[in-house]
Design a protein around this motif. Structure first.
Motif: not given
Length: 176
Positions: A36-47
């Motif tokens: 998952x390090x290849x994608x910037x995490x956001x609250x929206x995509x984590x949800x």
């Protein structure tokens, strides 16, 4: 809920997608062994990831929490479960760096492996780790997993270096 000596595992929910969780996923020290390090995490995509994972009945996705104060310190997943071949794959992350090296990953692996092999009656649980992730490898080995194989130059690590995939597994006691 699965309860161990120092931790318990509970189903993860969308409300667990806090800024702290997002920060774990974006921290280079924490995510260095995660795809998952290849994608910037956001609250929206984590949800969305939590919702999508939980909506698939072939996955069991848990928050790793401390017994002492109920603090969420990481996650562990068993899945996808292959019901035809009776196996499932384990993946985990201890996001709270202050909790590294205290045996929590080892306990979580033990709880999930026991759940898969005994409660779900799987024949085999599997896992994989980067060859330079010795802490993860040791946590699986401490739980009775064996190294089944090594896939040469399988990943490019966070430093741009080719590393092997270590493939581990544990069989149901009645099928060893």
């Amino acid at each position: 809920m699965l309860v161990g000596k120092d931790i318990y595992l509970r189903p993860i929910v969308e409300g667990d997608a806090t800024q702290e969780y997002v920060d774990w996923l974006n921290d280079k020290a924490i995510n260095q062994y995660l795809e998952s390090r290849f994608v910037l995490a956001t609250i929206q995509n984590v949800k969305k990831f939590i919702a999508d994972t939980n909506s698939n009945s072939a996955n069991y996705f848990f928050a790793i929490c401390l017994n002492s104060n109920k603090k969420h310190i990481g996650n562990i997943k068993l899945g996808p479960i292959n019901n035809y071949h009776k196996r499932g794959d384990i993946g985990l992350m201890i996001g709270d760096k202050e909790r590294w090296g205290k045996g929590y990953a080892t306990q979580a692996i033990g709880l999930v492996a026991d759940f898969g092999l005994n409660e779900l009656q799987l024949n085999k649980v599997t896992a994989g780790c980067y060859s330079n992730n010795k802490a993860s490898e040791q946590s699986f080995l401490k739980n009775g997993f064996i190294i089944e194989g090594r896939f040469k130059n399988h990943f490019i690590d966070a430093n741009g270096v080719w590393v092997d995939l270590i493939s581990l597994s544990k069989l149901n006691g009645s099928n060893q």
